[in-house]
Design an enzyme around this catalytic site. Structure first.
Site, PDB file in Angstrom:
ATOM      1  N   GLU A   1     -16.391   6.160   5.670  1.00  0.00           N
ATOM      2  CA  GLU A   1     -15.349   5.465   6.736  1.00  0.00           C
ATOM      3  C   GLU A   1     -15.318   6.538   8.311  1.00  0.00           C
ATOM      4  OE1 GLU A   1     -11.079   5.151   5.923  1.00  0.00           O
ATOM      5  OE2 GLU A   1     -11.459   6.685   4.462  1.00  0.00           O
TER       6      GLU A   1
ATOM      7  N   ARG B   1       0.472  -1.102   0.374  1.00  0.00           N
ATOM      8  CA  ARG B   1      -0.321  -0.156  -0.172  1.00  0.00           C
ATOM      9  C   ARG B   1       0.977   1.481   0.287  1.00  0.00           C
ATOM     10  NH1 ARG B   1      -4.227   0.634   4.932  1.00  0.00           N
ATOM     11  NH2 ARG B   1      -2.318   1.654   5.670  1.00  0.00           N
TER      12      ARG B   1
ATOM     13  N   LYS C   1      -2.827   6.747   0.788  1.00  0.00           N
ATOM     14  CA  LYS C   1      -2.378   6.925   2.607  1.00  0.00           C
ATOM     15  C   LYS C   1      -1.482   8.690   2.610  1.00  0.00           C
ATOM     16  CE  LYS C   1      -1.782   4.427   6.474  1.00  0.00           C
ATOM     17  NZ  LYS C   1      -3.160   5.304   8.048  1.00  0.00           N
TER      18      LYS C   1
HETATM   19  N1  PXG Z   1      -9.274   4.665   7.112  1.00  0.00           N
HETATM   20  C1  PXG Z   1      -8.848   5.825   7.424  1.00  0.00           C
HETATM   21  C2  PXG Z   1      -8.901   7.472   7.472  1.00  0.00           C
HETATM   22  C3  PXG Z   1      -7.267   5.257   7.898  1.00  0.00           C
HETATM   23  O1  PXG Z   1      -6.335   6.421   8.223  1.00  0.00           O
HETATM   24  C4  PXG Z   1      -7.972   2.992   8.429  1.00  0.00           C
HETATM   25  C5  PXG Z   1      -9.493   3.881   7.561  1.00  0.00           C
HETATM   26  C6  PXG Z   1      -7.907   1.840   8.387  1.00  0.00           C
HETATM   27  O2  PXG Z   1      -6.699   1.043   8.462  1.00  0.00           O
HETATM   28  P1  PXG Z   1      -5.765   0.369   7.857  1.00  0.00           P
HETATM   29  O3  PXG Z   1      -4.690  -0.373   7.648  1.00  0.00           O
HETATM   30  O4  PXG Z   1      -4.503   0.709   9.836  1.00  0.00           O
HETATM   31  O5  PXG Z   1      -6.417  -1.149   9.002  1.00  0.00           O
HETATM   32  C7  PXG Z   1      -6.406   4.533   8.735  1.00  0.00           C
HETATM   33  C8  PXG Z   1      -5.505   4.005   9.207  1.00  0.00           C
HETATM   34  C9  PXG Z   1      -4.008   6.777  15.093  1.00  0.00           C
HETATM   35  C10 PXG Z   1      -3.940   6.489  13.051  1.00  0.00           C
HETATM   36  O6  PXG Z   1      -3.418   7.560  15.624  1.00  0.00           O
HETATM   37  C11 PXG Z   1      -4.306   6.343  12.375  1.00  0.00           C
HETATM   38  C12 PXG Z   1      -4.514   6.022  11.503  1.00  0.00           C
HETATM   39  C13 PXG Z   1      -3.651   6.076  10.375  1.00  0.00           C
HETATM   40  C14 PXG Z   1      -3.008   7.065  10.840  1.00  0.00           C
HETATM   41  C15 PXG Z   1      -2.799   7.029  11.919  1.00  0.00           C
HETATM   42  O7  PXG Z   1      -5.208   6.409  15.141  1.00  0.00           O
HETATM   43  N2  PXG Z   1      -5.900   4.751  10.329  1.00  0.00           N
END
Ligand code: PXG
Length: 292
Positions: A182, A50, A149
């Site tokens: 989301e 990713r 991301k």
């Molecule tokens: N949606 C968004 C917008 C995200 O940033 C997820 C879904 C979940 O993706 P993953 O691949 O982790 O299952 C994310 C990721 C935090 C933090 O500190 C969380 C994310 C990114 C940066 C910081 O809570 N989540």
């Protein structure tokens, strides 16, 4: 703490990047949040894939191969003697001038920070979260695609601020058309009549690694998983709801916009998937130490 920057390790105090880095000046860059459990990095190749796809979408050439990046992540964990960790991988456009032009940035910077993870309190998993819809809509896919991301996280941060002002820790975001997409840092699922539903990527979400893992786990349980567009109404009348993310793992939601979801307690299917997910995190992943 030892922090990796462009092939060298620095202490927390000396780990610094230039004020001319376009990651700072413009949020021009990409990142990943990854976890290790029990000496193994969970879904490392999926996270790296990713990262490289996000970079490719913004025409950023990462100066390491995926294999070199994987080794750098593992080495950073070893240098910090971490078994259970949160890994933040950042690739910036690098040092340029004060103009937007990314071509002025000759060398992207790679930063790897490995730290201990702070988790949501246990009570959130036992009782479930209370979330609300916030006014800020998720970025338009045609403007900044949420599948990237990127270091441009203001959209999510504004939503998070709106949630905090209302006293909640996570928030529901809609897209410009009013469909559920989301949360600020988590993907969303609901359960209705034995069907597990989550928005498809094209509505404008980050395609979460945890999301995709939970879809696989649910299918392995024989649960019918459907990716479809839906509105808040569908959530309000759902039987169970939960969020997924690297930091949160799988976390139940019991109230949305002051409406109780199902029985107002974490549901049966949610609890089963939490167990399946935890088992997977404890039993799979890329070993940090070669002898593992
Ligand atoms: N949606 C968004 C917008 C995200 O940033 C997820 C879904 C979940 O993706 P993953 O691949 O982790 O299952 C994310 C990721 C935090 C933090 O500190 C969380 C994310 C990114 C940066 C910081 O809570 N989540």
């Amino acid at each position: 703490m030892k922090i990796y920057i462009d092939g060298q390790y620095y202490s927390q105090e000396t780990a610094k990047i230039s004020v001319f880095d376009h990651g700072l000046l413009y949020g021009d860059g990409v990142f990943e949040g990854i976890r290790s459990y029990n000496g193994r990095v969970f879904k490392l190749s999926e996270h790296l894939e990713r990262l490289y796809e996000s970079a490719s979408a913004i025409l950023l050439q990462i100066p390491l191969s995926i294999e070199e990046m994987e080794q750098a992540v593992l080495e950073t964990l070893r240098k910090n003697h971490l078994q259970d960790a949160y890994i933040r991988l950042v690739v910036t456009r690098g040092v340029g001038d004060l103009g937007l032009d990314p071509d002025k940035c000759k060398q992207p910077s790679v930063i790897i920070i490995a730290d201990v993870i702070t988790l949501y309190p246990d009570e959130f998993y036992e009782k479930g979260l209370d979330i609300i819809t916030v006014p800020s809509r998720r970025n338009l896919s045609e403007a900044i695609n949420p599948r990237i991301k990127s270091l441009n996280y203001l959209n999510n941060i504004l939503a998070k601020i709106e949630g905090k002002q209302a006293g909640v820790v996570e928030v529901l975001m809609l897209n410009a058309d009013g469909y559920v997409v989301e949360c600020s840092g988590d993907n969303i699922f609901y359960i209705k009549k034995d069907e597990l539903v989550t928005p498809p990527t094209h509505v404008g979400i980050l395609e979460g690694i945890t999301r995709n893992t939970v879809i696989e786990l649910a299918k392995a349980r024989g649960i019918n998983v459907v990716e479809k567009v839906f509105t808040r109404h569908d959530l309000y009348i759902s039987e169970e709801c939960f969020l997924t993310g690297t930091a949160a793992e799988v976390i139940p939601v019991v109230k949305i916009d002051n409406r109780q979801i199902g029985q107002g307690v974490p549901g049966k299917m949610t609890r089963s998937l939490i167990q399946d997910f935890q088992h997977l995190t404890q039993t799979t992943g890329t070993p940090i130490n070669n002898e593992n």
